[in-house]
Design a protein around this motif. Structure first.
Motif: not given
Length: 553
Positions: A6-11, A34-40
């Motif tokens: 949850d915290l990972l997604l919120e960040t 970190w947004g780009e890392v999340h999309q990957r």
């Protein structure tokens, strides 16, 4: 649902565009938010789910580049799986043995999938020969992103962290989602992390808990700026560490004691006082191995020329069994030592304050959510300044290990974990004397191998940090010890004689006992864990014949 995920997604949603990770230093630096890392990670997770990964699936990762590891491990978590960072082969590794050890690990964690990335993608044929399934990280991003995150439960494993023991007899710590969340949030609180201003700089290996949890998972989960290089870059040129802190205005870093000693030596050879700026550092965490005050003093003395404040030294105590951290010293207090009477410590198992004697680092009080107590060999809880085994309890403590023989619980009926570390408390702060299995018992005295090794390391010609005290006839009435050191003078008869004589004398001055034998070996001989720690027991087994011959000679 996992609070950690949850915290990972919120960040990623709220801070994804603001902070990120810089990799590829020093030759080709690249910054990813970190947004780009999340999309990957979402694209990788989509490929993983379509490939059969789901809730509870154990996935192993073998890669060297942090820019690939970050989205890969996040992708596994988004797909509901657990992550195991495999130990990495080195140029000197026998690939046949490494492959057999890896098969043993994968069988133990019940994983049928390795995510393979550079520079280890060249090992694909080795894995294929042994029937090990793998996917190349570079190909995982080709598919559609994951539409909906696979929900993980709090008691589901997030990390299966391999310990630093023998790779032939592996063991993995089961770090649950609730363990990870509890320890991460406690560390953030205790270190007063500032997500807006703090910048982490690290070269720590990501197959070690301090690197994987402290200097990848934490910044990625809370949205902290991170500069990450590999251990190879540090070991081939230690001054890159100071250079990265200077150029990126780093505020937080961490390493084992040996690395600070190494950096101090390298800084001493720098003539230009303006070459580096270490004044931005507020926390230089020192953990993962015993803290040597001489090494810290060298680091702070040399670092002072470049603006380093000695109070930024941040002693800590931790282990994978508590996810990462157990205790932190008070912020900006620097290295504080507790000096105790050596005879009372060795014979009476009491830490009696003294002006001269043994000195140990004060490691702070346990973090929020962790309880600590000191227990005698008979199981009695000991009081302030009474020495015994440290036991821990709390939300961050793992429920057990995975071993080749099957799962093994770590906690007793009341939830206490026996750490195997010997220590005591001072005003609630923890002090570590050594490992229970390494303590040398001579005529009723408990002698700690770190005291012997520090004395040996002061001898000219001994490679810094490469001296080990080895128990002989452990547990018998005639328990003895030998000292094994590495030196570039190994094989030079006159130099070897001098080193042996000086080591014996320095050790006797330190602990009032003489080693049965002193061995001088070439650099690179002593067995070490994948994270670089000396393995005393393995050294004793490996060198038993040589030690016996030396003691008779």
């Amino acid at each position: 649902m996992s609070r950690f995920v949850d915290l990972l997604l919120e960040t990623a949603r709220t801070r994804g565009a603001e902070r990120g990770i810089t990799t590829g230093e020093p030759h080709a630096p690249v910054r990813s938010t970190w947004g780009e890392v999340h999309q990957r990670a979402l694209r990788m997770a989509g490929s993983l789910v379509r490939g059969g990964v789901g809730r509870g699936t154990a996935v192993a990762v073998l890669a060297g580049e942090p820019v690939m590891i970050a989205p890969a491990v996040q992708g596994v978590w988004l797909a509901g799986g657990s992550v195991t960072m495999l130990h990495q082969p080195t140029p000197r590794t026998d690939l046949g043995e490494w492959a057999e050890d890896t098969v043993r690990v994968l069988d133990m964690i019940e994983s049928k999938l390795v995510l393979l990335g550079a520079p280890f993608d060249q090992l694909a044929p080795v894995l294929r020969e042994r029937g090990i399934g793998y996917l190349l990280l570079g190909e995982l991003e080709a598919g559609e992103p994951l539409a909906e995150v696979v929900e993980s439960e709090e008691d589901q494993p997030a990390l299966l962290q391999l310990t630093s023991g023998s790779t032939a007899d592996p063991k993995a710590v089961r770090i649950l989602h609730r363990n990870l969340f509890a320890n991460m949030t406690a560390m953030v609180e205790a270190s007063e992390l500032d997500v807006d201003d703090d910048i982490m700089v690290s070269w720590l290996p990501l197959f070690h808990d301090m690197g994987m949890v402290g200097f990848l998972t934490v910044p990625m989960t809370v949205g902290l700026e991170l500069v990450k290089v590999t251990p190879v870059e540090f070991l081939t040129g230690p001054l890159i560490w100071a250079d990265l802190i200077t150029r990126h205005r780093g505020t937080i870093t961490a390493a084992p004691n040996f690395a600070y000693a190494l950096l101090g030596r390298r800084l001493s050879g720098v003539d230009d006082d303006d070459r580096y700026d270490l004044s931005t550092l507020r926390l230089a965490l020192n953990g993962a191995e015993p803290i040597d005050e001489k090494a810290v003093a060298s680091f702070t003395a040399e670092g002072a020329r470049f603006g380093l404040r000695p109070e930024c030294v941040f002693p800590a105590y931790g282990m994978a069994e508590t996810t990462l951290a157990v205790s932190f010293a008070p912020l900006l207090s620097g290295l504080r030592l507790d000096t105790v009477d050596a005879e009372e410590l060795e014979s009476g198992q009491r830490a009696v304050p003294a002006e001269q004697g043994r000195s140990f680092a004060l490691l702070g009080k346990p973090l929020r959510g962790i309880e600590a107590r000191i227990v005698s060999p008979e199981g009695q809880v000991r009081g302030e300044r009474e020495v015994g085994e440290i036991q821990l309890r709390g939300e961050a403590v793992t429920p057990g290990y995975l071993t080749v023989e099957g799962p093994v619980a770590t906690q007793d009926a009341d939830g206490w974990l026996a750490t195997g570390d010997i220590g005591y408390t001072v005003d609630g702060e923890l002090v570590i004397c050594g490992r229970q299995k390494d303590v040398i018992i001579l005529a009723g005295r408990n002698i700690y191998p770190t005291d012997i090794e520090r004395a040996a390391n002061t001898v000219a010609g001994v490679r810094a940090g490469n001296a080990v005290a080895v128990r002989i006839d452990a547990g018998s009435r005639r328990e003895r010890f030998a000292v094994v050191v590495e030196s570039k003078h190994a094989g030079e008869a006159e130099q070897e004689r001098r080193i042996k004589k000086d080591v014996g004398a320095r050790v006797f001055e330190s602990v009032n006992a003489r080693p049965t034998a002193v061995l001088v070996l070439p650099p690179g001989t002593l067995p070490k864990t994948p994270s670089g720690k000396l393995r005393r027991a393995a050294a004793g087994q490996q060198l038993a014949g040589s030690i016996a011959a030396e003691s008779q000679g």
